[in-house]
Design an enzyme around this catalytic site. Structure first.
Site, mmCIF file in Angstrom:
data_model
loop_
_atom_site.group_PDB
_atom_site.id
_atom_site.type_symbol
_atom_site.label_atom_id
_atom_site.label_comp_id
_atom_site.label_asym_id
_atom_site.label_seq_id
_atom_site.Cartn_x
_atom_site.Cartn_y
_atom_site.Cartn_z
ATOM 1 C CB CYS A 283 3.691 -25.131 -20.504
ATOM 2 S SG CYS A 283 5.318 -24.387 -20.890
ATOM 3 C CG ASP B 112 -0.404 -25.401 -28.357
ATOM 4 O OD1 ASP B 112 0.244 -26.592 -28.246
ATOM 5 O OD2 ASP B 112 0.030 -24.006 -29.550
ATOM 6 C CG HIS C 71 4.994 -17.821 -22.510
ATOM 7 N ND1 HIS C 71 3.950 -19.002 -22.881
ATOM 8 C CD2 HIS C 71 3.424 -16.981 -22.440
ATOM 9 C CE1 HIS C 71 2.789 -18.673 -23.178
ATOM 10 N NE2 HIS C 71 2.458 -16.961 -23.375
ATOM 11 N NE ARG D 145 -2.123 -22.145 -26.716
ATOM 12 C CZ ARG D 145 -1.242 -21.790 -25.652
ATOM 13 N NH1 ARG D 145 -0.409 -21.992 -25.075
ATOM 14 N NH2 ARG D 145 -2.236 -22.662 -25.003
HETATM 15 N N1 ARG Z 1 2.415 -24.032 -27.829
HETATM 16 C C1 ARG Z 1 2.549 -23.331 -27.096
HETATM 17 C C2 ARG Z 1 2.598 -22.090 -27.222
HETATM 18 O O1 ARG Z 1 3.055 -21.724 -28.384
HETATM 19 C C3 ARG Z 1 3.406 -23.645 -25.594
HETATM 20 C C4 ARG Z 1 2.951 -23.278 -24.714
HETATM 21 C C5 ARG Z 1 3.968 -23.112 -23.149
HETATM 22 N N2 ARG Z 1 3.270 -22.497 -22.018
HETATM 23 C C6 ARG Z 1 3.991 -22.399 -21.012
HETATM 24 N N3 ARG Z 1 2.950 -21.568 -19.843
HETATM 25 N N4 ARG Z 1 4.860 -21.430 -21.132
HETATM 26 O O2 ARG Z 1 2.232 -21.242 -26.445
#
Ligand code: ARG
Length: 289
Positions: free
Chosen positions: A281, A87, A187, A112
């Site tokens: 993102c 990610d 987010h 993450r």
């Molecule tokens: N797969 C990532 C997560 O779920 C995607 C992050 C997307 N980033 C963002 N700035 N909205 O954390």
């Protein structure tokens, strides 16, 4: 206030008035190529590990975005990706940078966690001296958005409400906490975009009733996104004060942006959408002092 002047200001058309607010300025961004991007786990409703990802296409789409920023006159720094962190392409989550000060991230999900240190290391080895390790969970610019007056801060799915006073103390900017209520918009940057100054666009249904009322009070002239455009990740956009780079599928946002004097630029990041992210993102803004 002088009456004639008030009249003059009021008489200006909406387009004129708002285009005064949107001014281009060259930016500095940090991006990380999707070299090792894949969807092997699911930490948001968009991620389906059974759906294949076309990696060469993901890379080409990402390069397109990087090249577009450069063609517009912006600087793009590149963070080296790590094979164990699929990610990492979503670079916006790795920190928040305001006035040359860097508040590191602390991720909500163990998948993450290790990204945060990679980001902090990048900043420390690139001459950034004010880099803070956070105490509370915050997913960087995923949940923090900067206007001229405020630091807008999302909570509900990822960043801890306790990260808000932490950010306020570190940046010395007033934080406005906003409650996210729809897991698809997990987010803040999936539900709201700062266009410049105090100009924003957002999708009201992603927020609690109280937070919606706060947004209406602070930003009465905001562009209001419809469900279709929000679901195309249209709010996951990046503005340089004039150009607004956003997913090309978010068609309903183009005209309202043009009416306000912005130039929308549609991008195709369909492969990265499979990870639950798009333009914003993939882009962390490095705001200098
Ligand atoms: N797969 C990532 C997560 O779920 C995607 C992050 C997307 N980033 C963002 N700035 N909205 O954390």
């Amino acid at each position: 206030m002088d009456r004639a002047w008030t009249y003059h200001v009021r008489a200006r058309s909406h387009r004129e008035e708002t285009s005064l607010r949107s001014a281009f300025s060259p930016r500095r961004y940090l991006m990380c190529p999707p070299t090792y991007f894949k969807v092997t786990y699911s930490i948001n409703p968009w991620m389906d590990p059974s759906k294949p990802v076309d990696l060469p296409l993901a890379l080409a789409q990402w390069e397109d975005l990087r090249d577009r920023y450069r063609a517009l006159g912006h600087t793009v720094e590149v963070l080296a990706p790590r094979p164990d962190l699929p990610d990492m392409v979503f670079a916006a989550n790795g920190a928040t940078v305001v006035d040359g000060r860097v508040l590191g991230a602390r991720f909500a999900h163990p998948e993450r966690t290790a990204e945060a240190a990679v980001h902090r290391e990048w900043f420390r080895s690139h001459g950034w001296t004010e880099v803070q390790d956070p105490v509370h969970i915050n997913e960087g610019e995923g949940d923090f958005a900067v206007t001229d007056s405020w630091l807008l801060a999302g909570r509900g799915f990822r960043s801890s409400p306790l990260s808000h006073p932490e950010a306020q103390e570190f940046f010395g900017r007033p934080v406005i906490g906003l409650d996210l209520v729809d897991p698809r918009y997990y987010h803040l940057d999936t539900a709201l975009c700062v266009l410049g100054g105090e100009d924003v666009m957002y999708y009201p249904a992603a927020f609690s009733p109280g937070s919606r009322a706060v947004l209406e009070r602070l930003f009465p002239d905001a562009v209001i996104a419809r469900e279709r455009d929000a679901a195309s990740f249209g709010l996951n956009a990046v503005s340089d004060g004039h150009h607004v780079l956003l997913p090309q599928a978010a068609l309903g946002l183009f005209e309202p942006l043009r009416e306000r004097g912005y130039e929308p630029i549609g991008m195709d990041l369909s492969e990265l959408l499979k990870g639950g992210g798009s333009v914003k993102c993939c882009t962390m803004e490095l705001r200098s002092a």
